[in-house]
Design an enzyme around this catalytic site. Structure first.
Site, PDB file in Angstrom:
ATOM      1  N   CYS A 115       0.899  -1.251  -0.023  1.00  0.00           N
ATOM      2  CA  CYS A 115      -0.040   0.160   0.018  1.00  0.00           C
ATOM      3  C   CYS A 115       0.803   1.335  -0.074  1.00  0.00           C
ATOM      4  CB  CYS A 115      -0.963  -0.005   1.012  1.00  0.00           C
ATOM      5  SG  CYS A 115      -2.159  -1.210   0.979  1.00  0.00           S
ATOM      6  N   HIS A 244      -3.131   7.244   2.548  1.00  0.00           N
ATOM      7  CA  HIS A 244      -3.590   5.849   2.018  1.00  0.00           C
ATOM      8  C   HIS A 244      -4.803   5.662   2.443  1.00  0.00           C
ATOM      9  CE1 HIS A 244      -4.172   1.813   0.995  1.00  0.00           C
ATOM     10  NE2 HIS A 244      -3.908   1.434   2.097  1.00  0.00           N
ATOM     11  N   ASN A 274     -10.267   0.044  -0.363  1.00  0.00           N
ATOM     12  CA  ASN A 274      -8.709   0.090  -0.093  1.00  0.00           C
ATOM     13  C   ASN A 274      -8.431  -0.334  -1.471  1.00  0.00           C
ATOM     14  OD1 ASN A 274      -6.198  -0.583   0.029  1.00  0.00           O
ATOM     15  ND2 ASN A 274      -6.406  -1.143   2.594  1.00  0.00           N
TER      16      ASN A 274
END
Length: 325
Positions: A115, A244, A274
């Site tokens: 990520c 993020h 996500n």
């Protein structure tokens, strides 16, 4: 990474989201869950999921082409693809992406930082442009997490989505410095490598959600503070914080520790879930489309991901219009 011969400037922004939307209610029809349960714990209401025949390279190429179009360019010196879900273990996805964009012969490679991949990629691109190695670098964050998420695992199936986002980083900039990537900082801690992982010999992602939350918040807060301090910004100087998009609770906790008001925090996780390495460029485009980012705004990007990895970047927002494919 604040010193260099050349200025590295963000000049283009592009995205690609699959057409198919999967809502929380859709998931509740086959999992022991509900929209209320998912939304209250993650902030997610829906996510995009690629069709089975669509690979990471296709999403990446579409977002990359959109970023070049946004910048008014047709080529670049390097294509860098940050992804956790390459189409093959070998070779890298990036050369296929470059060729799909009509850039056969252009340097291309993958970067794996889960990520944190986009921030890592932006840092690499910035360093290469500043050093004079490249005049332009296309940084693409692209993911097809539907390929590695167990559809029967409620802890991960409700979180992740597919998509891609890209930026073009070029040498030079305008007199006002708009678009300049001012500073980046990166970090890692391998003691947490098993918290977010696809175990050897297995197909699906496993994640220790509570421990990830515990580790993510202080790492993101510390990284964001360090990158802001490096360019002389106090928290109150930050016009937009783009973290993020892992979980709305994480974003809110980080913002609170940084003393940032909610209106300065960019959050589009409700609509896309996500998307790992794609999440920050997708969030940037979402914010730009809604007038949340103005040329010259002080922007801090911060990410945390498997590895464990984390990183941040400080930049001045460019005069750019996102292109979507």
């Amino acid at each position: 990474m604040s010193d260099g011969t050349y200025t590295a400037t963000l000049t283009g922004l592009g995205t690609c989201l699959p057409a198919r939307t999967v809502t929380n209610d859709d998931l509740a029809r086959r999992l022991d869950t509900s929209h209320a349960w998912i939304h209250s714990r993650t902030g997610i209401a829906r996510r995009r999921v690629a069709d089975p025949g669509t690979g990471t390279a296709e999403l990446a190429a579409a977002a990359g082409s959109a970023a070049l179009a946004s910048a008014g360019r047709t080529s670049c010196d390097l294509v860098l693809v940050a992804t956790t879900t390459p189409d093959r273990a070998c070779p890298a996805t990036a050369p296929r992406v470059a060729t799909a964009m009509g850039l056969t012969g252009t340097a291309a490679f993958d970067l794996s930082a889960v990520c944190s991949g986009f921030v890592y990629g932006l840092s690499v691109a910035t360093a290469m442009v500043r050093a004079g190695t490249c005049a332009s670098v296309l940084v693409v964050g692209a993911e097809r997490y539907s390929a590695i998420v167990d559809p029967e695992d409620r802890s991960t199936a409700v979180i992740f989505g597919d998509g891609a986002g890209a930026v073009l980083v070029e040498r030079g900039g305008d007199p006002a410095g708009r678009g300049a990537v001012l500073h980046t900082e990166l970090g890692s801690d391998g003691t947490g490598e098993d918290l977010i992982t696809v175990p050897p010999g297995e197909r699906y992602l496993r994640m220790e959600g509570r421990e990830v939350y515990t580790r993510a918040v202080p790492a993101m807060v510390g990284s964001a503070r360090r990158v802001a301090e490096a360019v002389g910004w106090l928290p109150g100087d930050i016009d937009a914080f783009v973290g993020h998009q892992a979980n709305l609770r994480i974003l809110e906790a980080v913002a609170k520790r940084l003393d940032l008001p909610p209106e300065r925090v960019v959050a589009n996780i409700e609509d896309v879930g996500n998307t790992a390495a794609a999440s920050i460029p997708l969030a940037l485009a979402w914010a730009a489309d809604r007038g949340r980012l103005a040329p010259g705004d002080r922007v801090v990007l911060t990410a945390f991901g498997g590895g464990l990895t984390w990183g941040s970047a400080a930049l001045l927002w460019p005069d750019v219009r996102p292109v979507h494919h």
